[in-house]
Scaffold this motif. Structure first.
Motif, PDB file in Angstrom:
ATOM      1  N   UNK A 161       0.939  -0.904   0.574  1.00 21.43           N
ATOM      2  CA  UNK A 161       0.075   0.101   0.002  1.00 21.43           C
ATOM      3  C   UNK A 161       0.850   1.278  -0.138  1.00 21.43           C
ATOM      4  N   UNK A 162       0.297   2.548  -1.158  1.00 20.38           N
ATOM      5  CA  UNK A 162       1.539   3.947  -0.602  1.00 20.38           C
ATOM      6  C   UNK A 162       1.188   4.095   0.499  1.00 20.38           C
ATOM      7  N   UNK A 163       1.913   4.958   1.341  1.00 22.23           N
ATOM      8  CA  UNK A 163       1.954   5.772   2.028  1.00 22.23           C
ATOM      9  C   UNK A 163       0.778   6.417   2.116  1.00 22.23           C
ATOM     10  N   UNK A 164       0.220   7.286   2.951  1.00 20.94           N
ATOM     11  CA  UNK A 164      -0.674   9.017   3.078  1.00 20.94           C
ATOM     12  C   UNK A 164      -2.354   7.205   2.353  1.00 20.94           C
ATOM     13  N   UNK A 165      -2.713   6.212   3.543  1.00 23.16           N
ATOM     14  CA  UNK A 165      -3.264   5.905   2.751  1.00 23.16           C
ATOM     15  C   UNK A 165      -3.955   4.790   4.698  1.00 23.16           C
TER      16      UNK A 165
END
Length: 274
Positions: free
Chosen positions: A73-77
């Motif tokens: 998962x990307x950061x900021x999720x």
């Protein structure tokens, strides 16, 4: 074929897939020659079977393999599997859910027309926005640009929420957004070219590597599953779709997303009061 989580070279994988399709095409041609001359009923029956077979053969096998890859998962999720993508000030009390397919021409129209107003509302703290990406156009047209662009958008989100918004706007811009039938977003080089118009992504080697390696392919597919689940819950079939407080936000027709600034402002004012 190697899975994305092994970070095999995407271009090489696709070349192998194209070669396989060419081999299958030759087999299909031979098969069609065999059935010539049979009765009309038989031809129709066989044609239906062949059409189904060709469709299955043309499914991007690479993306089928990505379903079994390790999810990154990307950061900021947040949320399960990082599929909650929320942008805005923590002080904003309400959240507008925005459902979009990156190949969708109407989504591009919404972004070009209403996008700046939505961005200003986010900056002003009127509401937060939760983005949910869809990829159904890859199945309907078909292609792989929706999935590939959504994965690249995840790479931008990994850089920052501002990069995410700016890149999404660039993808949907009149200059960069392809015709619905043109699957340009399947090409990493095109996605990176567009990213180079965004300050935070220009020459960003980490972002470019994530795009080429397909770091967020599995995440893109998982986020798309969320669209499918919410589509059933809120009874919408396509994009763009807007939801606030579990209610669809629509224009004057009461069915579709508001596509003008005036209609959008009217609909959001009512939704924020509701």
């Amino acid at each position: 074929m190697s899975k994305r989580n092994s970070q095999a070279n995407k271009s090489a994988a696709r070349e192998r897939l194209r070669a396989e399709r060419e081999r299958q095409a030759k087999k299909d041609k031979a098969r069609r020659q065999v059935i010539v001359g049979v009765s009309v009923v038989a031809v129709l029956a066989v044609a239906g079977g062949v059409a189904y077979g060709v469709k299955k053969l043309n499914e991007p096998a690479y993306w089928e393999a990505a379903k079994d890859a390790k999810l990154v998962a990307p950061k900021n999720t947040s949320g399960k599997d990082g599929t909650t993508v929320v942008v805005g000030k923590d002080t904003a009390k309400k959240t507008l859910k925005v459902y979009e397919d990156l190949r969708c021409p109407i989504c591009a129209q919404l972004e070009q027309t209403v996008g700046p107003t939505m961005k200003k509302d986010i900056d002003d703290g009127k509401y937060k926005v939760q983005f949910v990406g869809a990829t159904f156009l890859d199945d309907r047209i078909p292609g792989e640009g929706s999935r590939n662009a959504l994965s690249a958008l995840g790479a931008a989100l990994n850089v920052s929420p501002d990069a995410f918004l700016a890149y999404k706007s660039a993808l949907y811009s009149a200059k960069n957004h392809p015709e619905e039938q043109d699957d340009k977003f399947k090409d990493d080089s095109y996605l990176i070219k567009i990213a180079d118009t965004v300050d935070a992504l220009k020459g960003n080697t980490a972002f470019q590597k994530d795009v080429k390696d397909g770091t967020y392919d599995k995440w893109a597919l998982t986020l798309s599953d969320k669209f499918n689940e919410d589509g059933e819950k809120y009874d919408f079939q396509g994009t763009p779709s807007l939801v606030m407080d579990d209610k669809k936000v629509t224009g004057s027709d009461g069915e579709n997303a508001p596509m003008s600034v005036d209609e959008y402002n009217t609909a959001l004012t009512a939704a924020l009061k509701g």
